[in-house]
Design a protein around this motif. Structure first.
Motif, PDB file in Angstrom:
ATOM      1  N   LYS A   1       8.054   0.459  -0.563  1.00  0.00           N
ATOM      2  CA  LYS A   1       8.424  -0.194  -1.829  1.00  0.00           C
ATOM      3  C   LYS A   1       9.663   0.445  -2.455  1.00  0.00           C
ATOM      4  O   LYS A   1      10.585  -0.263  -2.862  1.00  0.00           O
ATOM      5  N   THR A   2       9.661   1.771  -2.518  1.00  0.00           N
ATOM      6  CA  THR A   2      10.819   2.444  -3.120  1.00  0.00           C
ATOM      7  C   THR A   2      12.055   2.239  -2.254  1.00  0.00           C
ATOM      8  O   THR A   2      13.165   2.066  -2.763  1.00  0.00           O
ATOM      9  N   THR A   3      11.855   2.201  -0.949  1.00  0.00           N
ATOM     10  CA  THR A   3      12.959   1.922  -0.027  1.00  0.00           C
ATOM     11  C   THR A   3      13.530   0.529  -0.309  1.00  0.00           C
ATOM     12  O   THR A   3      14.752   0.341  -0.334  1.00  0.00           O
TER      13      THR A   3
ATOM     14  N   PHE B   1       0.826  -1.212   0.000  1.00  0.00           N
ATOM     15  CA  PHE B   1       0.000   0.000   0.000  1.00  0.00           C
ATOM     16  C   PHE B   1       0.864   1.268   0.000  1.00  0.00           C
ATOM     17  O   PHE B   1       2.079   1.210   0.178  1.00  0.00           O
ATOM     18  N   LEU B   2       0.225   2.387  -0.194  1.00  0.00           N
ATOM     19  CA  LEU B   2       0.897   3.692  -0.238  1.00  0.00           C
ATOM     20  C   LEU B   2       1.826   3.885   0.954  1.00  0.00           C
ATOM     21  O   LEU B   2       1.408   3.730   2.096  1.00  0.00           O
ATOM     22  N   GLY B   3       3.061   4.196   0.678  1.00  0.00           N
ATOM     23  CA  GLY B   3       3.998   4.546   1.742  1.00  0.00           C
ATOM     24  C   GLY B   3       4.528   3.385   2.558  1.00  0.00           C
ATOM     25  O   GLY B   3       5.146   3.576   3.596  1.00  0.00           O
TER      26      GLY B   3
ATOM     27  N   VAL C   1       9.661  -5.084 -10.715  1.00  0.00           N
ATOM     28  CA  VAL C   1       8.566  -4.181 -11.070  1.00  0.00           C
ATOM     29  C   VAL C   1       7.935  -3.665  -9.783  1.00  0.00           C
ATOM     30  O   VAL C   1       7.515  -4.447  -8.932  1.00  0.00           O
ATOM     31  N   GLU C   2       7.886  -2.349  -9.634  1.00  0.00           N
ATOM     32  CA  GLU C   2       7.205  -1.762  -8.477  1.00  0.00           C
ATOM     33  C   GLU C   2       5.850  -1.238  -8.930  1.00  0.00           C
ATOM     34  O   GLU C   2       5.760  -0.393  -9.812  1.00  0.00           O
ATOM     35  N   THR C   3       4.811  -1.740  -8.328  1.00  0.00           N
ATOM     36  CA  THR C   3       3.468  -1.259  -8.675  1.00  0.00           C
ATOM     37  C   THR C   3       3.161  -0.003  -7.861  1.00  0.00           C
ATOM     38  O   THR C   3       3.855   0.307  -6.901  1.00  0.00           O
TER      39      THR C   3
ATOM     40  N   ALA D   1      15.956  11.360   9.513  1.00  0.00           N
ATOM     41  CA  ALA D   1      15.462  12.333  10.484  1.00  0.00           C
ATOM     42  C   ALA D   1      13.957  12.171  10.600  1.00  0.00           C
ATOM     43  O   ALA D   1      13.191  12.860   9.959  1.00  0.00           O
ATOM     44  N   GLU D   2      13.565  11.223  11.404  1.00  0.00           N
ATOM     45  CA  GLU D   2      12.138  10.931  11.522  1.00  0.00           C
ATOM     46  C   GLU D   2      11.491  11.819  12.574  1.00  0.00           C
ATOM     47  O   GLU D   2      12.076  12.117  13.602  1.00  0.00           O
ATOM     48  N   HIS D   3      10.309  12.210  12.325  1.00  0.00           N
ATOM     49  CA  HIS D   3       9.578  12.985  13.322  1.00  0.00           C
ATOM     50  C   HIS D   3       8.235  12.324  13.531  1.00  0.00           C
ATOM     51  O   HIS D   3       7.544  12.042  12.577  1.00  0.00           O
TER      52      HIS D   3
HETATM   53  N1  LIG Z   1      10.381   4.504  10.424  1.00  0.00           N
HETATM   54  C1  LIG Z   1      10.435   3.853   9.269  1.00  0.00           C
HETATM   55  N2  LIG Z   1      10.241   4.516   8.120  1.00  0.00           N
HETATM   56  C2  LIG Z   1      10.307   3.813   6.964  1.00  0.00           C
HETATM   57  C3  LIG Z   1      10.573   2.428   6.932  1.00  0.00           C
HETATM   58  N3  LIG Z   1      10.573   2.013   5.646  1.00  0.00           N
HETATM   59  C4  LIG Z   1      10.328   3.104   4.887  1.00  0.00           C
HETATM   60  N4  LIG Z   1      10.165   4.187   5.673  1.00  0.00           N
HETATM   61  C5  LIG Z   1       9.843   5.553   5.273  1.00  0.00           C
HETATM   62  O1  LIG Z   1       8.494   5.572   4.820  1.00  0.00           O
HETATM   63  C6  LIG Z   1       8.342   6.532   3.788  1.00  0.00           C
HETATM   64  C7  LIG Z   1       7.707   5.865   2.552  1.00  0.00           C
HETATM   65  O2  LIG Z   1       8.621   4.918   2.017  1.00  0.00           O
HETATM   66  P1  LIG Z   1       8.638   4.565   0.453  1.00  0.00           P
HETATM   67  O3  LIG Z   1       9.688   3.524   0.269  1.00  0.00           O
HETATM   68  O4  LIG Z   1       8.721   5.783  -0.348  1.00  0.00           O
HETATM   69  O5  LIG Z   1       7.199   3.925   0.306  1.00  0.00           O
HETATM   70  P2  LIG Z   1       6.456   3.446  -1.031  1.00  0.00           P
HETATM   71  O6  LIG Z   1       5.777   2.180  -0.706  1.00  0.00           O
HETATM   72  O7  LIG Z   1       7.409   3.428  -2.185  1.00  0.00           O
HETATM   73  O8  LIG Z   1       5.428   4.635  -1.210  1.00  0.00           O
HETATM   74  P3  LIG Z   1       4.443   4.926  -2.469  1.00  0.00           P
HETATM   75  O9  LIG Z   1       5.315   5.098  -3.665  1.00  0.00           O
HETATM   76  O10 LIG Z   1       3.711   6.169  -2.086  1.00  0.00           O
HETATM   77  O11 LIG Z   1       3.491   3.795  -2.585  1.00  0.00           O
HETATM   78  C8  LIG Z   1       9.738   7.098   3.538  1.00  0.00           C
HETATM   79  O12 LIG Z   1       9.867   8.278   4.297  1.00  0.00           O
HETATM   80  C9  LIG Z   1      10.642   6.032   4.096  1.00  0.00           C
HETATM   81  O13 LIG Z   1      11.905   6.530   4.492  1.00  0.00           O
HETATM   82  C10 LIG Z   1      10.773   1.744   8.191  1.00  0.00           C
HETATM   83  O14 LIG Z   1      10.989   0.541   8.261  1.00  0.00           O
HETATM   84  N5  LIG Z   1      10.686   2.514   9.306  1.00  0.00           N
END
Ligand SMILES: Nc1nc2c(ncn2[C@@H]2O[C@H](COP(=O)(O)OP(=O)(O)OP(=O)(O)O)[C@@H](O)[C@H]2O)c(=O)[nH]1
Length: 418
Positions: free
Chosen positions: A32-34, A27-29, A108-110, A266-268
């Motif tokens: 996946k990109t990480t 799902f969103l966020g 492939v990233e959906t 830098a997580e908040h």
């Molecule tokens: N605290 C924390 N943050 C994470 C973790 N994995 C990823 N993030 C953060 O979560 C945010 C979203 O990560 P992405 O990898 O962009 O997520 P995504 O699934 O590609 O997002 P979409 O492209 O919107 O679907 C970024 O700020 C990452 O740094 C984790 O394990 N812990």
């Protein structure tokens, strides 16, 4: 065990030759990109091609991906991946296959709103079947923001239902007991999946790539069931609900172990700012007009939908802003703390602040946002921001963000005689 578990041996032979493919969904966020960055950074000696599909009109992931050499990535046009399935995805895969420098692996990233099934079927149901070998579907779950409500989205449900490997990511943000509960919920949807707990999508690559977990016959038959036989019907030969994924021997392939180095994000935690709880209970996923997720392929011709800016998937739409102008940091902070509607579920951006020399990568998932500093490194300064959510008031949101821009201070005073 290989991909061709109950298939004849000819298929097993074929599977050795096709380009191995891993689909990353979630799902969103969810991370996946990480995960893609983790793969691209640690895939030593393996030439990996990456196809990314993004929801939103501007491609931010493009800028967020670590590029290892030119042309590593072919970006699909934006929009619903269901719609690109028979056109862009297929075409993009062919481009990868036709490259002179041989590619060893395809990832492939959906989009966060995509149902992975139509993507999988592109590899299984077309002539790609002989040229590629679908290795596995990896599903990322945001352990903090996961909620049962998300399953008002059929796509979100299918991301788990079709995941061969499910990563409970962001495990740093929740305690062990919550992870245990989450694992039970996930297992309810997908019995037999390999479930791993990760932080920053850091998973040893041998656990997710070249694992041969994908069982193609399961998909053909389940799709066939839906399309041709809607009655209750059980296959005599295969019990698909209960396919057990055995353990795999990973000693024979060469993926590098992952890097355990610490991340300095830098997580908040902004749980105290004004976002309320997000509720997805309101929308009706059967009502969305774009994609027929139940059939695993796009039922409509969406040529026209791509061009208008409010693409709607499961009720989610996006607002995108690109400006060659900086944001005033205080105004933007005020916007985040006081004006950001709670129905914005996800945002990401590359931000230029007038007060800063740095390039700031901005992420918001659920209620949490982060801002990381990077160097611009000769890249042109600009502000790019995408916000995704349900029932967004596009005009109001745009106006609020427009309010945060300012005239670049270096440019101030340059006019009229100075
Ligand atoms: N605290 C924390 N943050 C994470 C973790 N994995 C990823 N993030 C953060 O979560 C945010 C979203 O990560 P992405 O990898 O962009 O997520 P995504 O699934 O590609 O997002 P979409 O492209 O919107 O679907 C970024 O700020 C990452 O740094 C984790 O394990 N812990």
């Amino acid at each position: 065990m290989t991909a061709a578990v109950s298939a004849p041996s000819k298929q097993m032979d074929d599977s050795k030759h096709g380009l191995p493919v891993t689909i990353i969904t979630g799902f969103l966020g969810s991370g996946k990109t990480t995960l893609l960055n983790h793969i691209l950074t640690n895939q030593e000696g393996v030439r990996t091609a990456v196809l990314v599909n993004e929801f939103g009109e501007i491609g931010i992931d493009n800028d967020l991906l670590i590029t290892t050499g030119d042309d590593t990535m072919v970006e699909l046009s934006n929009g619903c991946i269901c719609c690109t399935i028979n056109n862009d995805l297929l075409e993009a895969v062919y481009k990868v296959l036709e490259r002179k420098d041989k590619i060893d692996y395809l990832v492939v990233e959906t989009t966060g709103l995509a149902d992975p099934l139509p993507v999988a079927l592109t590899f299984l149901g077309t002539e790609l079947r002989d040229l590629t070998r679908l290795d596995s579907i990896v599903t990322l779950v945001d352990s903090e923001n996961y909620s049962v409500d998300l399953f008002n989205s059929q796509a979100a449900h299918n991301q788990i239902a079709y995941g061969d490997i499910i990563l409970l990511n962001k495990s740093d943000l929740v305690d062990e007991a919550d992870l245990d509960l989450l694992e039970v919920k996930v297992r309810d949807i997908k019995e037999g999946a390999r479930i791993l707990r990760t932080t920053q999508s850091q998973v040893p690559l041998p656990l997710i790539l070249s694992v041969g977990l994908f069982e193609s016959d399961q998909y053909f038959e389940s799709t066939a069931d839906k399309e041709h036989d809607h009655a209750e019907h059980s296959h005599a030969e295969h019990d698909h609900a209960d396919h057990g994924h055995g353990e795999h021997d990973h000693t024979d392939h060469s993926h590098a172990e992952h890097d355990h180095s610490e991340h300095s994000h830098a997580e908040h935690d902004h749980t105290d700012h004004s976002h309320g709880e997000h509720s997805h209970a309101e929308h009706d996923h059967h009502d969305h007009a774009n994609c027929d997720h139940d059939h695993g392929h796009c039922e409509h011709d969406h040529e026209h939908d791509h061009s208008h800016s409010h693409l709607d998937v499961d009720g989610f739409t996006s607002v995108s802003i690109v400006r060659d102008q900086p944001l005033a940091i205080r105004k933007f902070q005020y916007f985040l703390d006081n004006k950001l509607p709670e129905n914005v579920f996800r945002a990401k951006g590359i931000l230029w602040f007038d007060e800063s020399e740095k390039r700031h990568v901005f992420h918001l998932s659920g209620k949490r946002f982060s801002l990381e500093d990077e160097e611009w490194n000769n890249r042109p300064r600009k502000t790019q921001l995408v916000l995704i959510g349900q029932n967004l008031d596009h005009d109001a949101l745009k106006a609020e963000i427009e309010n945060c821009f300012c005239v670049e201070s270096k440019a101030r005073g340059r006019g009229f005689g100075s």
